[in-house]
Design a protein around this motif. Sequence first.
Motif, PDB file in Angstrom:
ATOM      1  N   SER A  29      56.824  63.043 -11.627  1.00  0.00           N
ATOM      2  CA  SER A  29      55.481  63.184 -12.178  1.00  0.00           C
ATOM      3  C   SER A  29      55.488  62.989 -13.689  1.00  0.00           C
ATOM      4  O   SER A  29      56.291  63.596 -14.408  1.00  0.00           O
ATOM      5  N   GLY A  30      54.591  62.120 -14.166  1.00  0.00           N
ATOM      6  CA  GLY A  30      54.416  61.894 -15.595  1.00  0.00           C
ATOM      7  C   GLY A  30      55.357  60.882 -16.207  1.00  0.00           C
ATOM      8  O   GLY A  30      55.359  60.706 -17.436  1.00  0.00           O
ATOM      9  N   ALA A  31      56.149  60.172 -15.400  1.00  0.00           N
ATOM     10  CA  ALA A  31      57.166  59.274 -15.967  1.00  0.00           C
ATOM     11  C   ALA A  31      56.570  58.024 -16.608  1.00  0.00           C
ATOM     12  O   ALA A  31      57.134  57.486 -17.565  1.00  0.00           O
ATOM     13  N   GLU A  32      55.442  57.557 -16.093  1.00  0.00           N
ATOM     14  CA  GLU A  32      54.849  56.335 -16.648  1.00  0.00           C
ATOM     15  C   GLU A  32      54.336  56.612 -18.055  1.00  0.00           C
ATOM     16  O   GLU A  32      53.481  57.472 -18.275  1.00  0.00           O
ATOM     17  N   GLY A  33      54.891  55.909 -19.025  1.00  0.00           N
ATOM     18  CA  GLY A  33      54.469  56.081 -20.411  1.00  0.00           C
ATOM     19  C   GLY A  33      55.184  57.192 -21.149  1.00  0.00           C
ATOM     20  O   GLY A  33      54.973  57.367 -22.355  1.00  0.00           O
ATOM     21  N   ALA A  34      56.040  57.938 -20.476  1.00  0.00           N
ATOM     22  CA  ALA A  34      56.768  59.016 -21.144  1.00  0.00           C
ATOM     23  C   ALA A  34      57.903  58.448 -21.993  1.00  0.00           C
ATOM     24  O   ALA A  34      58.499  57.420 -21.657  1.00  0.00           O
ATOM     25  N   GLU A  75      45.696  63.152  -5.380  1.00  0.00           N
ATOM     26  CA  GLU A  75      45.210  63.696  -6.642  1.00  0.00           C
ATOM     27  C   GLU A  75      45.453  62.697  -7.768  1.00  0.00           C
ATOM     28  O   GLU A  75      46.307  61.830  -7.674  1.00  0.00           O
ATOM     29  N   SER A  76      44.671  62.843  -8.827  1.00  0.00           N
ATOM     30  CA  SER A  76      44.793  61.916  -9.950  1.00  0.00           C
ATOM     31  C   SER A  76      44.813  62.656 -11.279  1.00  0.00           C
ATOM     32  O   SER A  76      44.583  62.048 -12.325  1.00  0.00           O
ATOM     33  N   ALA A  77      45.072  63.949 -11.260  1.00  0.00           N
ATOM     34  CA  ALA A  77      44.970  64.755 -12.478  1.00  0.00           C
ATOM     35  C   ALA A  77      46.216  64.662 -13.350  1.00  0.00           C
ATOM     36  O   ALA A  77      46.151  64.957 -14.539  1.00  0.00           O
ATOM     37  N   ILE A  78      47.352  64.290 -12.777  1.00  0.00           N
ATOM     38  CA  ILE A  78      48.599  64.286 -13.537  1.00  0.00           C
ATOM     39  C   ILE A  78      48.783  62.922 -14.202  1.00  0.00           C
ATOM     40  O   ILE A  78      48.970  61.897 -13.519  1.00  0.00           O
ATOM     41  N   ALA A  79      48.697  62.912 -15.531  1.00  0.00           N
ATOM     42  CA  ALA A  79      48.875  61.658 -16.277  1.00  0.00           C
ATOM     43  C   ALA A  79      50.308  61.157 -16.102  1.00  0.00           C
ATOM     44  O   ALA A  79      51.250  61.935 -16.046  1.00  0.00           O
ATOM     45  N   LEU A 227      39.042  69.206  -4.238  1.00  0.00           N
ATOM     46  CA  LEU A 227      39.834  69.443  -3.031  1.00  0.00           C
ATOM     47  C   LEU A 227      41.103  68.600  -3.047  1.00  0.00           C
ATOM     48  O   LEU A 227      42.192  69.077  -2.700  1.00  0.00           O
ATOM     49  N   ASN A 228      40.975  67.363  -3.482  1.00  0.00           N
ATOM     50  CA  ASN A 228      42.140  66.478  -3.562  1.00  0.00           C
ATOM     51  C   ASN A 228      43.140  66.953  -4.606  1.00  0.00           C
ATOM     52  O   ASN A 228      44.354  66.800  -4.439  1.00  0.00           O
ATOM     53  N   GLU A 229      42.635  67.530  -5.697  1.00  0.00           N
ATOM     54  CA  GLU A 229      43.533  68.030  -6.734  1.00  0.00           C
ATOM     55  C   GLU A 229      44.270  69.286  -6.266  1.00  0.00           C
ATOM     56  O   GLU A 229      45.434  69.502  -6.591  1.00  0.00           O
ATOM     57  N   ALA A 230      43.569  70.130  -5.492  1.00  0.00           N
ATOM     58  CA  ALA A 230      44.149  71.416  -5.107  1.00  0.00           C
ATOM     59  C   ALA A 230      45.109  71.310  -3.932  1.00  0.00           C
ATOM     60  O   ALA A 230      46.043  72.114  -3.824  1.00  0.00           O
TER      61      ALA A 230
END
Length: 273
Positions: A29-34, A75-79, A227-230
């Motif tokens: 999670s978060g690897a793109e652009g890190a 979900e789409s909340a994690i950049a 709901l998708n995020e949770a």
Amino acid sequence: MGSDPDALATRAERVDGGWLIHGEKRFISGAEGAAFAIVMARTDADGDHPSGATMLLTPLDADGVRIGPGIRTIESAIAGGHPHVVFDGVFVPDADVLGAPGEGFRYAQVRLGPARLTHCMRWLGLARRAFDTCLDRANGRELFGSRLADLGVAQAMIADSAIDIETSAAVIDRAARVLEDDPRAGAALSSIAKVHCSEAVFRVIDRAVQLCGGDGVSSGLPLIQYLNEARPFRIYDGSSETHRWAIAGRAARARLRETDAGAARLDLVGGAS
């Protein structure tokens, strides 16, 4: 690695001046652009340091790092997505080892309790927002000659959501207070908080969708997005099943220590011993 530390397959081998990392992991999670990642790799004993897992600060533009396509999730909340990352002979100097070699799992345990509670608080906020949304709908919508909020079936759903929200807030608060005084006990309680909150939050949002009817499943309201995020929260940071396994084990062992120390067994009938 997932929920089982023994499944850690990525390795780091000792070389002159540092370490070479070989391995791969899906769902980073978060690897793109890190700019960098903290890689947890299995290492052999090294001098005074035991075998185990080691944390290595690794630039993601280093030679040997390949970031694959992102894994699409609900979900789409994690950049930064959840891509598959490969480490093929990536060199990390000794100066970029975090802490001592072989102690990575111990360090990771330190942050687990507080991190679980931050997840609980974040998604509880989402549940409260969903609850307020459905309350506004229940107060403003009339059906069968009454406000939706005055109908028994709706009232039961509203009450259950209020109970889920308040019990979640209470267990978060208690776990946070225990963490201050006893990090080990607090981490154990945070596991209970994580399971309860992840499931309670989903129930609250799901009831809000139901009470809002067609709008609840439309893009007109954000409830389906909530709901998708949770939903992944029951998997992220340890699945509910893994936590239940650990919670049950701790409870059974704690009671066994009490009875071994002289507490009376409460399950005995008649002359049984």
